[in-house]
Design an enzyme around this catalytic site. Structure first.
Site, PDB file in Angstrom:
ATOM      1  N   CYS A 112       0.841  -1.199   0.000  1.00  0.00           N
ATOM      2  CA  CYS A 112       0.000   0.000   0.000  1.00  0.00           C
ATOM      3  C   CYS A 112       0.878   1.251   0.000  1.00  0.00           C
ATOM      4  O   CYS A 112       0.641   2.188  -0.768  1.00  0.00           O
ATOM      5  CB  CYS A 112      -0.926  -0.018   1.219  1.00  0.00           C
ATOM      6  SG  CYS A 112      -2.069   1.372   1.258  1.00  0.00           S
ATOM      7  N   CYS A 113       1.921   1.254   0.869  1.00  0.00           N
ATOM      8  CA  CYS A 113       2.837   2.400   0.896  1.00  0.00           C
ATOM      9  C   CYS A 113       3.537   2.572  -0.447  1.00  0.00           C
ATOM     10  O   CYS A 113       3.798   3.700  -0.873  1.00  0.00           O
ATOM     11  CB  CYS A 113       3.879   2.232   2.000  1.00  0.00           C
ATOM     12  SG  CYS A 113       3.285   2.550   3.665  1.00  0.00           S
ATOM     13  N   CYS A 195      -0.680   8.696   7.223  1.00  0.00           N
ATOM     14  CA  CYS A 195      -2.058   8.429   6.819  1.00  0.00           C
ATOM     15  C   CYS A 195      -2.921   8.195   8.063  1.00  0.00           C
ATOM     16  O   CYS A 195      -2.452   7.627   9.060  1.00  0.00           O
ATOM     17  CB  CYS A 195      -2.104   7.181   5.940  1.00  0.00           C
ATOM     18  SG  CYS A 195      -1.319   7.419   4.348  1.00  0.00           S
ATOM     19  N   CYS A 223       8.180   3.697   5.450  1.00  0.00           N
ATOM     20  CA  CYS A 223       7.176   3.486   4.407  1.00  0.00           C
ATOM     21  C   CYS A 223       7.796   3.140   3.068  1.00  0.00           C
ATOM     22  O   CYS A 223       7.096   2.954   2.089  1.00  0.00           O
ATOM     23  CB  CYS A 223       6.290   4.705   4.277  1.00  0.00           C
ATOM     24  SG  CYS A 223       7.218   6.209   4.006  1.00  0.00           S
TER      25      CYS A 223
HETATM   26 FE1  SF4 Z   1      -1.319   2.798   2.997  1.00  0.00          FE
HETATM   27 FE2  SF4 Z   1      -0.814   5.206   4.014  1.00  0.00          FE
HETATM   28 FE3  SF4 Z   1      -1.053   3.153   5.634  1.00  0.00          FE
HETATM   29 FE4  SF4 Z   1       1.082   3.305   3.996  1.00  0.00          FE
HETATM   30  S1  SF4 Z   1       0.632   4.670   5.683  1.00  0.00           S
HETATM   31  S2  SF4 Z   1      -0.188   1.483   4.468  1.00  0.00           S
HETATM   32  S3  SF4 Z   1       0.142   4.341   2.239  1.00  0.00           S
HETATM   33  S4  SF4 Z   1      -2.686   3.953   4.312  1.00  0.00           S
END
Ligand code: SF4
Length: 231
Positions: A112-113, A195, A223
């Site tokens: 996701c990151c 986030c 991240c």
């Molecule tokens: Fe996804 Fe943001 Fe969480 Fe990373 S920090 S896993 S980009 S929601």
């Protein structure tokens, strides 16, 4: 006393930024609107107009961060280039793993990151000679060896961390002295803000990054924007 500590640090910071503007153009400051980044925003917007400022809008930021982004736009007359994730990658991820799939494993969190931060960062840095971050050594175990500058071999450009030796107190002294806007979440025990679903408040005495991806081991808590160079 605070003034005596802060002034030499501001002077050194301005020398570093002046050098970057003069010798590493085009350079860009990666702004995530944390307290450290607000120090850099204030100085870069006022004195170093040739240094570009960009931000990565993951689409999952807290409302308080968007409120601050709006405030910054109104206060400083510099454009902040905003990069969004590739929409088809987000669609595929959410379709396959769900909107909160990142809680299921470190791998899914990192994926996701990657989609929401790392890939947009690559686009933001394309064609640049240097990038600037607001990282500090004190922030976490993953940042203890942070250097002022290093060649970032992942992106093939120079990377500068001009606040690497600033303390948390220095940052807040600067913000208060210069009346710099900041994220109101900092007043609610969020020292490090990312986030919304991956950030929470901490209790006094906890590591400042402990509110980020709190369900993971401290050593995996980056991240993907900063891991390869350990800086
Ligand atoms: Fe996804 Fe943001 Fe969480 Fe990373 S920090 S896993 S980009 S929601």
């Amino acid at each position: 006393m605070n003034e005596q500590v802060l002034q030499p640090k501001i002077k050194q910071l301005r020398e570093v930024l002046g050098n970057i503007q003069q010798n590493y153009s085009p350079a860009a400051f990666a702004n995530s609107f944390g307290a450290e980044d607000m120090v850099l925003t204030d100085i870069i917007a006022r004195y170093y107009p040739e240094i570009g400022i960009f931000t990565l809008d993951t689409g999952r930021l807290p409302q308080e961060t968007y409120d601050l982004m709006q405030k910054v736009k109104e206060r400083y007359s510099v454009p902040i280039h905003t990069y969004f994730p590739d929409f088809s990658s987000v669609e595929n991820y959410v379709t396959q793993y769900g909107p909160n799939g990142f809680y299921e494993s470190v791998d899914l969190r990192k994926r996701c990151c990657y989609i929401r931060k790392v890939e947009p960062l690559k686009r933001a840095l394309a064609g640049k000679r240097a990038w600037i971050t607001g990282m500090r050594r004190e922030q976490s175990t993953t940042r203890e060896e942070l250097k002022l500058s290093v060649f970032d071999d992942v992106h093939g450009i120079h990377k500068f961390n001009p606040l690497c030796d600033w303390s948390e107190k220095d940052v807040w002294n600067y913000i208060k002295q210069h009346n710099v806007p900041y994220n109101v979440l900092h007043d609610r025990f969020y020292p490090s803000i990312g986030c919304a679903p991956c950030t929470r408040a901490i209790t006094p005495g906890e590591d400042v990054r402990s509110g980020r991806w709190w369900w993971e081991n401290p050593d995996s808590k980056e991240c993907g924007l900063h891991t390869r160079n350990k800086i």
